[in-house]
Design an enzyme around this catalytic site. Structure first.
Site, short mmCIF file in Angstrom:
data_model
loop_
_atom_site.label_atom_id
_atom_site.label_comp_id
_atom_site.label_asym_id
_atom_site.label_seq_id
_atom_site.Cartn_x
_atom_site.Cartn_y
_atom_site.Cartn_z
CG LEU A 75 15.51 -2.77 -57.48
CD1 LEU A 75 16.92 -2.31 -57.10
CD2 LEU A 75 15.35 -2.80 -58.98
CG HIS B 87 15.36 -5.90 -60.69
ND1 HIS B 87 14.14 -6.04 -60.06
CD2 HIS B 87 15.09 -5.37 -61.90
CE1 HIS B 87 13.19 -5.60 -60.85
NE2 HIS B 87 13.73 -5.20 -61.98
#
Ligand code: PAF
Length: 282
Positions: A33, A37
């Site tokens: 991530l 994100h």
């Protein structure tokens, strides 16, 4: 934040939330991530009482010569990052939970109409893999809302069509692309780039801006697309496409059209393939 691997445990949690009439929002991811994100997770937080982020590196959306094996898997760091964003559940199912009959014998979903062109032409089977896993993840979590980034624009259109066509009672929210300071769209694949390549990759966004400017000036679309490829070539890229299409369904634009268009690029720098896009509104 709870880390949940088992679909049964997840269902029990979600059922409890539903009994309390809480709204559930979801962010499906393949992990590794980054700030892009996390902006989706913040959007999910704003829209739901409970937030589930899934991390699942989906084997069926990678082609045989793509980067499935080397795709970065960083669950511990992802869990820390999600907890810092006030995510409620990190759902990280095993392959067997998502594909109980194995990936070869899996029931597949083919979205027709927006998947054949652009990415679909260069990555055969990719969108069938995406649709197949997203339907499973949405069924496993059963959220009210799910968020996807605009950076993967054709994926976003594919998922919208999947959800509408298969009558899923889920709102799909599109979130803006998050960029590095130099304009490079955030992507897990950026970490395959060397420091020098990261600097050079900023050219993609500049070229998208030039494409947009050309459309707004009224230049011929074929000339704009050819100039974009030439610009990327000159900067050392190998380009799969630089295209201007209708934003609604990626079909060809009509002559003289300025509104409702989108410029899209897929290009390779060294062994890394990068995609990006920019909406054009007159
Ligand atoms: O965009 C992604 O990370 C993936 O394609 C998705 C939507 C999570 C499906 O595996």
């Amino acid at each position: 934040m709870k880390l949940v691997h088992s679909p049964v445990e997840l269902r029990a949690l979600v059922a409890e939330w539903r009994r309390d009439r809480l709204k559930v929002s979801m962010v499906p991811t393949m992990g590794n991530l980054h700030a892009g994100h996390y902006s989706l997770v913040r959007g999910a937080r704003e829209r739901g009482d409970r937030v589930v982020a899934s991390v699942f590196v989906n084997p069926t959306q990678f082609g045989p010569h793509e980067d499935f094996a080397r795709y970065p898997r960083t669950l511990d760091a992802d869990a820390r990052g999600l907890a810092a964003q006030d995510c409620d559940v990190l759902f990280a199912p095993a392959v067997e939970a998502v594909y109980p009959f194995g990936t070869e014998a899996a029931t597949r979903v083919e979205v027709v109409g927006v998947t054949e062109t652009l990415e679909g032409a260069f990555r055969p089977g990719h969108f069938a893999g995406v649709a197949t896993v997203v339907l499973r993840l949405l069924n496993l979590v059963q959220p009210d809302v799910a968020l996807f980034g605009r950076k993967d624009y054709q994926q976003l259109l594919t998922i919208r069509r999947l959800v509408t066509d298969l009558c899923l009672p889920i709102e799909i929210v599109a979130a803006p692309t998050v960029r590095e300071a130099n304009g490079l769209a955030m992507s897990s694949r950026n970490q395959y780039l060397s420091a020098d390549e990261r600097d050079r990759a900023a050219q993609i966004y500049r070229t998208l801006q030039h494409m947009r400017d050309g459309v707004l000036r009224g230049d011929a679309l074929e000339a704009i697309e050819a100039a974009a490829v030439a610009e990327l070539d000159a900067a050392g890229f190998h380009t799969d496409y630089a295209a201007i299409r209708q934003a609604t369904d990626l079909s060809a634009s009509t002559p003289g059209q300025c509104d409702g268009l989108i410029a899209l690029i897929a290009t390779r720098l060294g062994s890394t393939r990068l995609i990006d896009n920019l909406a054009i509104d007159g």
